[in-house]
Scaffold this active site. Structure first.
Site, PDB file in Angstrom:
ATOM      1  N   HIS A   1      24.727  26.049  10.501  1.00 51.32           N
ATOM      2  CA  HIS A   1      24.656  24.874   9.623  1.00 51.32           C
ATOM      3  C   HIS A   1      26.016  24.176   9.618  1.00 51.32           C
ATOM      4  O   HIS A   1      26.976  24.636   8.997  1.00 51.32           O
ATOM      5  CB  HIS A   1      24.263  25.252   8.193  1.00 51.32           C
ATOM      6  CG  HIS A   1      24.091  24.053   7.300  1.00 51.32           C
ATOM      7  ND1 HIS A   1      22.865  23.447   7.079  1.00 51.32           N
ATOM      8  CD2 HIS A   1      24.984  23.313   6.604  1.00 51.32           C
ATOM      9  CE1 HIS A   1      23.020  22.406   6.265  1.00 51.32           C
ATOM     10  NE2 HIS A   1      24.306  22.303   5.963  1.00 51.32           N
TER      11      HIS A   1
ATOM     12  N   HIS B   1      27.845  19.948  10.584  1.00 51.01           N
ATOM     13  CA  HIS B   1      27.533  18.528  10.779  1.00 51.01           C
ATOM     14  C   HIS B   1      28.545  17.879  11.708  1.00 51.01           C
ATOM     15  O   HIS B   1      29.665  18.375  11.873  1.00 51.01           O
ATOM     16  CB  HIS B   1      27.608  17.771   9.439  1.00 51.01           C
ATOM     17  CG  HIS B   1      26.836  18.390   8.318  1.00 51.01           C
ATOM     18  ND1 HIS B   1      25.470  18.286   8.207  1.00 51.01           N
ATOM     19  CD2 HIS B   1      27.236  19.108   7.239  1.00 51.01           C
ATOM     20  CE1 HIS B   1      25.054  18.898   7.100  1.00 51.01           C
ATOM     21  NE2 HIS B   1      26.111  19.417   6.508  1.00 51.01           N
TER      22      HIS B   1
ATOM     23  N   TYR C   1      26.986   8.319   0.172  1.00 48.80           N
ATOM     24  CA  TYR C   1      28.426   8.586   0.262  1.00 48.80           C
ATOM     25  C   TYR C   1      28.890   8.226   1.669  1.00 48.80           C
ATOM     26  O   TYR C   1      28.086   8.184   2.605  1.00 48.80           O
ATOM     27  CB  TYR C   1      28.739  10.068  -0.035  1.00 48.80           C
ATOM     28  CG  TYR C   1      28.179  11.033   0.990  1.00 48.80           C
ATOM     29  CD1 TYR C   1      28.924  11.434   2.106  1.00 48.80           C
ATOM     30  CD2 TYR C   1      26.890  11.544   0.862  1.00 48.80           C
ATOM     31  CE1 TYR C   1      28.404  12.310   3.049  1.00 48.80           C
ATOM     32  CE2 TYR C   1      26.361  12.424   1.802  1.00 48.80           C
ATOM     33  CZ  TYR C   1      27.125  12.803   2.894  1.00 48.80           C
ATOM     34  OH  TYR C   1      26.602  13.661   3.824  1.00 48.80           O
TER      35      TYR C   1
ATOM     36  N   THR D   1      22.652  13.079   5.371  1.00 54.59           N
ATOM     37  CA  THR D   1      22.064  11.852   4.838  1.00 54.59           C
ATOM     38  C   THR D   1      22.916  10.611   5.095  1.00 54.59           C
ATOM     39  O   THR D   1      22.379   9.504   5.126  1.00 54.59           O
ATOM     40  CB  THR D   1      21.817  11.990   3.334  1.00 54.59           C
ATOM     41  OG1 THR D   1      23.056  12.361   2.700  1.00 54.59           O
ATOM     42  CG2 THR D   1      20.762  13.030   3.041  1.00 54.59           C
TER      43      THR D   1
ATOM     44  N   ASP E   1      28.861  25.020   7.201  1.00 54.39           N
ATOM     45  CA  ASP E   1      28.688  23.728   6.525  1.00 54.39           C
ATOM     46  C   ASP E   1      29.865  22.786   6.773  1.00 54.39           C
ATOM     47  O   ASP E   1      30.040  21.794   6.049  1.00 54.39           O
ATOM     48  CB  ASP E   1      28.435  23.885   5.019  1.00 54.39           C
ATOM     49  CG  ASP E   1      27.925  22.599   4.379  1.00 54.39           C
ATOM     50  OD1 ASP E   1      27.225  21.837   5.076  1.00 54.39           O
ATOM     51  OD2 ASP E   1      28.242  22.326   3.205  1.00 54.39           O
TER      52      ASP E   1
END
Ligand code: 0GY
Length: 307
Positions: free
Chosen positions: A37, A39, A55, A83, A263
């Protein structure tokens, strides 16, 4: 790592810059470990952020992600669409294509996505879609649209990643149970860790996993969930001790349905930005044996994303 600062609030993002110069973990990851996980953000000049985003992140490029992977001792990444990029998966797909097969992706798609577009995402290494129910991050999407997407992507044997807050699980339960694919839950369903790990809230999540054998959990984000915080702030021997009973419980009860990730670059953290090296050192506290570590870090993510 090219960025010069640690722990500053940036002008544009409103959240802290990711940590530069992370420690070399003391815990040695098993060969073939997967950071399942993480990004990539932008760079915004090349891959613009979505107009509807809630954001604006700081840029976090594929090169920086791959450098972190190598520094920490991971072999592979699963890059999850966040997102702030909406349903524009170009930055994530660009990273997959540059990874030499060492990254898989989770995309965000709309009902209008065509079979050809799904196939192209699959060919690039995408293996699932993400449905996000966290109200501060997204406007809601009608359930029938999500169900339609889940039903269509099943043909490619993709999974659905679900991100929600623990208080919303009772209301979402039936919808999740209706989804026809493997489900992978972000961050253990975001429990409130100031409540007991054997209390009713987390018990419900455990029950959800017990009753639905297609449900997996990421035992991720101690830095996001912790109230007690990292060792440096609270003087305890180990960081994020309040999260340990939650994650350890899942790892021990569902050893074949848990995965782990950093993350990175930790969007929306406003008080504390973790050192990713120390996050890796958290792993043996939640997966205490070599056997559990091998499943969590290698066997399970390989089965989910590379088989
Ligand atoms: C995370 C965290 C967050 C954001 C997103 O998709 C996203 O924008 O995932 C968050 O703010 O909780 O990495 O899951």
């Amino acid at each position: 790592m090219s960025k010069p600062t640690t722990g500053d609030f940036t002008k544009t993002t409103g959240w802290m810059d990711w940590y530069t110069g992370p420690a070399k973990p003391t815990f040695k990851l098993p060969a073939g470990a997967v950071d399942a996980h993480c990004h990539v953000f932008g760079p915004g000049a090349e891959f613009p952020y979505a107009p509807e985003r809630k954001y604006t992140p700081c840029d976090a490029s594929k090169a920086e992600l791959f450098a972190l992977r190598d520094h920490l001792g991971f072999d592979k990444n699963v890059i999850v669409q966040a997102t702030c990029h909406g349903a524009d998966n170009r930055a994530m797909v660009d990273a997959l294509k540059a990874s030499n097969g060492k990254a898989r992706g989770i995309a965000t798609v709309k009902r209008s996505v065509t079979d050809e577009e799904i196939q192209a995402l699959h060919d690039a290494g995408v293996r699932g879609v993400r449905f996000n129910f966290v109200k501060r991050l997204v406007d809601s999407t009608p359930r029938d649209e999500l169900l339609e997407i889940a039903t269509r992507i099943k043909k490619w044997n993709w999974q659905v990643v679900i991100y929600f807050e623990a208080v919303d699980l009772p209301e979402l339960w039936d919808f999740f149970a209706s989804l026809p694919t493997t489900l992978v839950v972000d961050h253990m369903g975001t429990p409130n860790v100031s409540k007991p790990a054997d209390g009713p809230e987390f018990e419900l999540f455990v029950k959800f996993m017990r009753e639905h054998k297609n449900v997996w959990s990421k035992v991720t984000c101690p830095e996001r969930l912790s109230v007690s915080g990292p060792a440096a702030l609270n003087g305890e021997q180990n960081a994020y001790t309040d999260v340990i009973p939650f994650a350890k419980r899942l790892v021990e009860e569902f050893p074949d349905r848990v995965i782990w990730g950093t993350d990175w670059p930790h969007p929306n953290l406003k008080k504390h930005m973790p050192d990713d090296g120390l996050l890796v050192d958290f792993i043996p506290h939640i997966a205490p044996t070599k056997e559990l570590q091998q499943k969590l870090l290698v066997d399970n993510p390989m089965r989910l994303y590379w088989s």
